[in-house]
Design a protein around this motif. Sequence first.
Motif, short mmCIF file in Angstrom:
data_model
loop_
_atom_site.label_atom_id
_atom_site.label_comp_id
_atom_site.label_asym_id
_atom_site.label_seq_id
_atom_site.Cartn_x
_atom_site.Cartn_y
_atom_site.Cartn_z
N SER A 151 14.17 10.73 27.04
CA SER A 151 15.02 11.87 27.35
C SER A 151 16.05 11.51 28.41
N PHE B 175 15.43 19.07 30.04
CA PHE B 175 16.49 18.46 30.84
C PHE B 175 16.91 19.42 31.95
N LEU C 222 18.44 22.45 27.93
CA LEU C 222 19.05 22.13 29.22
C LEU C 222 18.99 23.31 30.19
N PHE D 142 20.08 11.59 28.33
CA PHE D 142 20.75 12.39 29.37
C PHE D 142 21.79 11.55 30.10
N THR E 185 24.70 10.74 27.88
CA THR E 185 25.52 11.94 27.73
C THR E 185 26.51 12.06 28.88
N SER F 144 25.02 14.62 23.58
CA SER F 144 24.99 15.88 24.31
C SER F 144 24.30 16.99 23.54
N THR G 106 14.31 14.80 34.04
CA THR G 106 13.71 15.06 32.73
C THR G 106 12.20 15.17 32.89
N VAL H 207 20.68 17.11 24.46
CA VAL H 207 20.49 17.61 25.82
C VAL H 207 20.70 19.12 25.86
#
Length: 252
Positions: free
Chosen positions: A187, A166, A139, A191, A194, A132, A176, A135
């Motif tokens: 990515s 993201f 984000l 993601f 996560t 996370s 992404t 991300v």
Amino acid sequence: MNIASLKEVVSAEEGQLRVDLAACYRLVAMYGWSDLVFTHISARVPGPEHHFLINPYGLMFDEITASSLVKVDAQCNKVIDSPFPVNPAGFTIHSCIHDARHDVQCVLHTHTRAGVAVSAQKNGVLPISQQSTFVLASLAYHDYEGVALRDEERPRLVADLGGKTFLVLRNHGLLTVGKSVPEAFLSMYTFENTCRIQIDAQAGGGELVTVDPRILQGLPQVMKQVTAGQGAGIAWPALLRRLDRTDASYRT
């Protein structure tokens, strides 16, 4: 399916992009992120024409090959004749991002169970895992406005994404962007994991431990170290080898 090869029709550069994008579709299917024939992965073709490659509508992601990918312009009109239909509505999200983000070659969008679940949570992505942190460092969020068919949503989506990598599409899924197909895929891998970790952790019912926000600082440099300076290139060749061991038809 008998699909005419485009190897002698397109440039070597476009040919390689087609192979990478077809591989990306196969990998999305392999990892269980596909939604039957829905969702899309698009890639900008090098050159000044603003042409793009997108999936032939109606094919499962594990059927897609380099030559079956459809080449379209910014309005999703076919540039090279193809027996396959395309879905202009599905290109709405992708086209506005490509138009605004000239640093982006690939846009990858999914409707996975974990991704949609997190997108429906008020607090979105939580800082509870190592995944996370990567991300959260880049984000953005975009509120749900219904099925993305209307042109008036495009500027709001672009503004919400900004320069981030993201994007959580609220009540919808994940997205992404990347400077290459491998970058967008890596990515999305981060993601998706996560979101899966978050849902699993919440399902445990215990109190969650959050990451110190100071750890989010300097993440780009950390990523360079983690990937030995190669970015997505550290994993992409191995992923292609994995596909080749099982079914190399994506290359055709």
